[in-house]
Write a protein that holds these residues in place. Structure first.
Motif, PDB file in Angstrom:
ATOM      1  N   VAL A  52      22.157  -6.064   5.421  1.00  0.00           N
ATOM      2  CA  VAL A  52      22.921  -6.691   6.500  1.00  0.00           C
ATOM      3  C   VAL A  52      23.900  -5.692   7.118  1.00  0.00           C
ATOM      4  CG1 VAL A  52      24.659  -8.458   7.003  1.00  0.00           C
ATOM      5  CG2 VAL A  52      22.661  -9.038   5.627  1.00  0.00           C
ATOM      6  N   GLU A  53      24.566  -4.885   6.296  1.00  0.00           N
ATOM      7  CA  GLU A  53      25.585  -3.974   6.812  1.00  0.00           C
ATOM      8  C   GLU A  53      25.015  -2.706   7.428  1.00  0.00           C
ATOM      9  OE1 GLU A  53      28.306  -3.239   3.630  1.00  0.00           O
ATOM     10  OE2 GLU A  53      29.327  -5.168   3.907  1.00  0.00           O
ATOM     11  N   GLU A  54      23.889  -2.207   6.893  1.00  0.00           N
ATOM     12  CA  GLU A  54      23.419  -0.892   7.317  1.00  0.00           C
ATOM     13  C   GLU A  54      22.099  -0.895   8.068  1.00  0.00           C
ATOM     14  OE1 GLU A  54      23.441   1.307   3.699  1.00  0.00           O
ATOM     15  OE2 GLU A  54      25.609   1.107   3.460  1.00  0.00           O
ATOM     16  N   GLY A  55      21.355  -1.981   8.025  1.00  0.00           N
ATOM     17  CA  GLY A  55      20.103  -2.056   8.755  1.00  0.00           C
ATOM     18  C   GLY A  55      18.908  -1.587   7.942  1.00  0.00           C
ATOM     19  N   LEU A  56      17.720  -1.764   8.504  1.00  0.00           N
ATOM     20  CA  LEU A  56      16.478  -1.479   7.786  1.00  0.00           C
ATOM     21  C   LEU A  56      16.251   0.013   7.582  1.00  0.00           C
ATOM     22  CD1 LEU A  56      13.991  -2.848   6.525  1.00  0.00           C
ATOM     23  CD2 LEU A  56      12.821  -2.471   8.692  1.00  0.00           C
ATOM     24  N   ASP A  57      16.596   0.847   8.575  1.00  0.00           N
ATOM     25  CA  ASP A  57      16.348   2.285   8.440  1.00  0.00           C
ATOM     26  C   ASP A  57      17.098   2.882   7.256  1.00  0.00           C
ATOM     27  OD1 ASP A  57      14.673   2.306  10.622  1.00  0.00           O
ATOM     28  OD2 ASP A  57      16.278   2.811  12.040  1.00  0.00           O
ATOM     29  N   VAL A  58      18.382   2.602   7.154  1.00  0.00           N
ATOM     30  CA  VAL A  58      19.185   3.111   6.042  1.00  0.00           C
ATOM     31  C   VAL A  58      18.736   2.455   4.744  1.00  0.00           C
ATOM     32  CG1 VAL A  58      21.514   3.292   5.097  1.00  0.00           C
ATOM     33  CG2 VAL A  58      21.143   3.607   7.537  1.00  0.00           C
ATOM     34  N   PHE A  59      18.356   1.194   4.825  1.00  0.00           N
ATOM     35  CA  PHE A  59      17.893   0.466   3.647  1.00  0.00           C
ATOM     36  C   PHE A  59      16.654   1.126   3.049  1.00  0.00           C
ATOM     37  CE2 PHE A  59      15.126  -2.727   1.758  1.00  0.00           C
ATOM     38  CZ  PHE A  59      15.963  -3.282   0.822  1.00  0.00           C
ATOM     39  N   LEU A  60      15.703   1.517   3.888  1.00  0.00           N
ATOM     40  CA  LEU A  60      14.467   2.130   3.409  1.00  0.00           C
ATOM     41  C   LEU A  60      14.652   3.582   2.983  1.00  0.00           C
ATOM     42  CD1 LEU A  60      11.898   0.736   5.983  1.00  0.00           C
ATOM     43  CD2 LEU A  60      12.231   0.025   3.624  1.00  0.00           C
ATOM     44  N   ASN A  61      15.462   4.322   3.698  1.00  0.00           N
ATOM     45  CA  ASN A  61      15.654   5.755   3.430  1.00  0.00           C
ATOM     46  C   ASN A  61      17.035   5.977   2.838  1.00  0.00           C
ATOM     47  OD1 ASN A  61      13.212   6.136   4.826  1.00  0.00           O
ATOM     48  ND2 ASN A  61      14.326   6.076   6.740  1.00  0.00           N
ATOM     49  N   LYS A  73       0.821  -1.213   0.000  1.00  0.00           N
ATOM     50  CA  LYS A  73       0.000   0.000   0.000  1.00  0.00           C
ATOM     51  C   LYS A  73       0.850   1.256   0.000  1.00  0.00           C
ATOM     52  CE  LYS A  73      -1.127  -1.071   4.765  1.00  0.00           C
ATOM     53  NZ  LYS A  73      -1.983  -0.854   5.880  1.00  0.00           N
ATOM     54  N   GLY A  74       0.220   2.328  -0.411  1.00  0.00           N
ATOM     55  CA  GLY A  74       0.907   3.612  -0.459  1.00  0.00           C
ATOM     56  C   GLY A  74       1.636   3.817  -1.767  1.00  0.00           C
ATOM     57  N   LYS A  75       2.246   4.972  -1.890  1.00  0.00           N
ATOM     58  CA  LYS A  75       3.019   5.305  -3.081  1.00  0.00           C
ATOM     59  C   LYS A  75       4.493   5.275  -2.712  1.00  0.00           C
ATOM     60  CE  LYS A  75      -0.328   8.245  -5.401  1.00  0.00           C
ATOM     61  NZ  LYS A  75      -0.579   9.568  -5.968  1.00  0.00           N
ATOM     62  N   HIS A  76       5.219   4.353  -3.323  1.00  0.00           N
ATOM     63  CA  HIS A  76       6.647   4.229  -3.076  1.00  0.00           C
ATOM     64  C   HIS A  76       7.376   4.105  -4.402  1.00  0.00           C
ATOM     65  CE1 HIS A  76       5.886   3.659   1.203  1.00  0.00           C
ATOM     66  NE2 HIS A  76       4.927   2.808   0.865  1.00  0.00           N
ATOM     67  N   LYS A  77       8.655   4.384  -4.364  1.00  0.00           N
ATOM     68  CA  LYS A  77       9.462   4.266  -5.579  1.00  0.00           C
ATOM     69  C   LYS A  77       9.565   2.798  -5.972  1.00  0.00           C
ATOM     70  CE  LYS A  77      12.129   8.344  -4.509  1.00  0.00           C
ATOM     71  NZ  LYS A  77      13.400   8.887  -4.083  1.00  0.00           N
ATOM     72  N   SER A  78       9.625   2.567  -7.284  1.00  0.00           N
ATOM     73  CA  SER A  78       9.639   1.189  -7.779  1.00  0.00           C
ATOM     74  C   SER A  78      10.863   0.427  -7.273  1.00  0.00           C
ATOM     75  CB  SER A  78       9.601   1.172  -9.303  1.00  0.00           C
ATOM     76  OG  SER A  78      10.738   1.820  -9.836  1.00  0.00           O
TER      77      SER A  78
END
Length: 157
Positions: free
Chosen positions: A73-82, A22-27
């Motif tokens: 794995v190296e940077e975590g979910l927060d950096v991965f998403l943003n 759901k929502g609008k996210h980049k492909s």
């Protein structure tokens, strides 16, 4: 040998599933989330897919899957998403004083034998007049576009 093993917690899986549904996210963000969900080897994964299968279904390369896993794995979910911003710092060569000289020069009469100033002529002339060490015609174009001047406009009369 597996280099990067992705194990998602229940909360991380929930975030990624919401992102993909759901929502609008980049492909690319959605593809990365789907890749992680497919590669997950944690206890909350019902059916893990192999990289070749993920590559075929999502129409991505194996290298892309490896890069996604490595970044998570190296940077975590927060950096991965943003996705992080580039760390490269560009030094600006042209200051306001130089831009004023360039605009004044572009509004002046063109050299003998030319009907108007070209970007390359302007770039060569500002270097010749020692306003700046070196500059490309493309940088001249950007500066003149930013100042909304039009050196090629015919003068009314």
């Amino acid at each position: 040998m597996k280099k990067y093993i992705v194990t998602l917690t229940e909360e991380e899986r929930k975030i990624l599933v919401e992102l993909t549904s759901k929502g609008k996210h980049k492909s690319q963000q959605i593809l990365d989330a789907l890749t992680l969900l497919g590669c997950d080897e944690g206890e909350f994964q019902k059916q893990r897919s192999i990289n070749q299968e993920i590559s075929r279904v999502l129409n991505t390369s194996m290298k892309k899957i490896d890069r996604v896993k490595k970044r998570f794995v190296e940077e975590g979910l927060d950096v991965f998403l943003n996705r992080r911003k580039g760390s490269r710092i560009y030094v600006k060569k042209a200051d306001g004083d130089f831009e004023a000289h360039l605009v004044a020069l572009s509004c002046s009469e063109p050299p003998e034998g030319f009907a108007r100033w070209s970007l390359r002529l302007l770039a060569d002339k500002v270097v010749e007049l020692d306003y700046i060490d070196s500059i490309s015609h493309e940088a001249v174009r950007r500066i003149l576009k930013k100042t909304k001047s039009n050196p090629g406009k015919a003068r009314g009369g």
